[in-house]
Design a protein around this motif. Structure first.
Motif, short mmCIF file in Angstrom:
data_model
loop_
_atom_site.label_atom_id
_atom_site.label_comp_id
_atom_site.label_asym_id
_atom_site.label_seq_id
_atom_site.Cartn_x
_atom_site.Cartn_y
_atom_site.Cartn_z
N ARG A 37 0.83 -1.21 0.00
CA ARG A 37 0.00 0.00 0.00
C ARG A 37 0.86 1.25 0.00
O ARG A 37 0.57 2.22 -0.68
N ALA A 38 1.95 1.23 0.77
CA ALA A 38 2.84 2.39 0.81
C ALA A 38 3.47 2.64 -0.55
O ALA A 38 3.55 3.77 -1.02
N VAL A 39 3.90 1.59 -1.23
CA VAL A 39 4.49 1.73 -2.56
C VAL A 39 3.45 2.25 -3.54
O VAL A 39 3.73 3.11 -4.38
N ASN A 40 2.20 1.77 -3.41
CA ASN A 40 1.12 2.23 -4.28
C ASN A 40 0.90 3.74 -4.11
O ASN A 40 0.73 4.47 -5.08
N VAL A 41 0.89 4.22 -2.87
CA VAL A 41 0.70 5.65 -2.62
C VAL A 41 1.85 6.45 -3.21
O VAL A 41 1.65 7.52 -3.79
N MET A 42 3.07 5.93 -3.10
CA MET A 42 4.22 6.64 -3.64
C MET A 42 4.11 6.81 -5.16
O MET A 42 4.57 7.79 -5.72
N LYS A 43 3.47 5.86 -5.81
CA LYS A 43 3.33 5.91 -7.27
C LYS A 43 2.17 6.78 -7.74
O LYS A 43 1.99 6.98 -8.93
N ARG A 44 1.36 7.31 -6.83
CA ARG A 44 0.20 8.13 -7.21
C ARG A 44 0.57 9.53 -7.66
O ARG A 44 -0.25 10.22 -8.25
N SER A 45 1.75 9.97 -7.36
CA SER A 45 2.17 11.31 -7.75
C SER A 45 2.13 11.44 -9.28
O SER A 45 2.64 10.58 -10.00
#
Length: 138
Positions: free
Chosen positions: A95-103
């Motif tokens: 989930r943390a990696v997914n949020v990082m890729k939302r930029s």
């Protein structure tokens, strides 16, 4: 929770952990920031990581990974609980990696006029809010 800077190319699991300084950082954290510096740090990794000796050399740190079994053997209750704990922890990391890729900057990719350090900094900044989120709010 969060991420480390992006790496590209080919590198082994042990080399990545050592060169990124993850094991060294955790060793210092246990020695200086906890009330029980004699208790080793437990790293939770997905199956397939091969860095047991690297963790041990970096302050006798331990690894917790899901159990392996052949397809015809059933897990016992301890193996089920251990593998479930690892799966729960690893899903939070995903989930943390997914949020990082939302930029939007990261999704568009590196442009000709951009610096790679800017992309890395944006990724790290977007990973920080994960510490305060239970549902996606971005």
């Amino acid at each position: 929770m969060g991420g480390w800077e992006l790496w590209c190319g080919s590198i082994s699991d042990s080399d990545y952990q050592q060169r990124a300084g993850i094991f060294a950082f955790l060793h210092v954290f246990v020695k200086e920031c906890t009330t029980h510096p004699h208790i080793p740090f437990l790293n939770v990794l997905d199956k397939g990581y091969r860095c047991t000796m690297a963790a041990w050399r970096a302050g006798r740190q331990l690894l917790l990974q899901p159990d392996f079994a052949r397809s015809d053997r059933r897990f016992n209750s301890r193996e089920v609980l251990r593998s479930g704990a690892v799966a729960s922890h690893r899903s939070a990391n995903e989930r943390a990696v997914n949020v990082m890729k939302r930029s939007g900057l990261i999704r568009r990719g590196l442009q000709k006029h951009q610096d790679t350090s800017t992309i890395a900094d944006v990724g790290l900044a977007w990973g920080f809010p994960v510490n305060f989120m239970y549902k996606p709010v971005l």
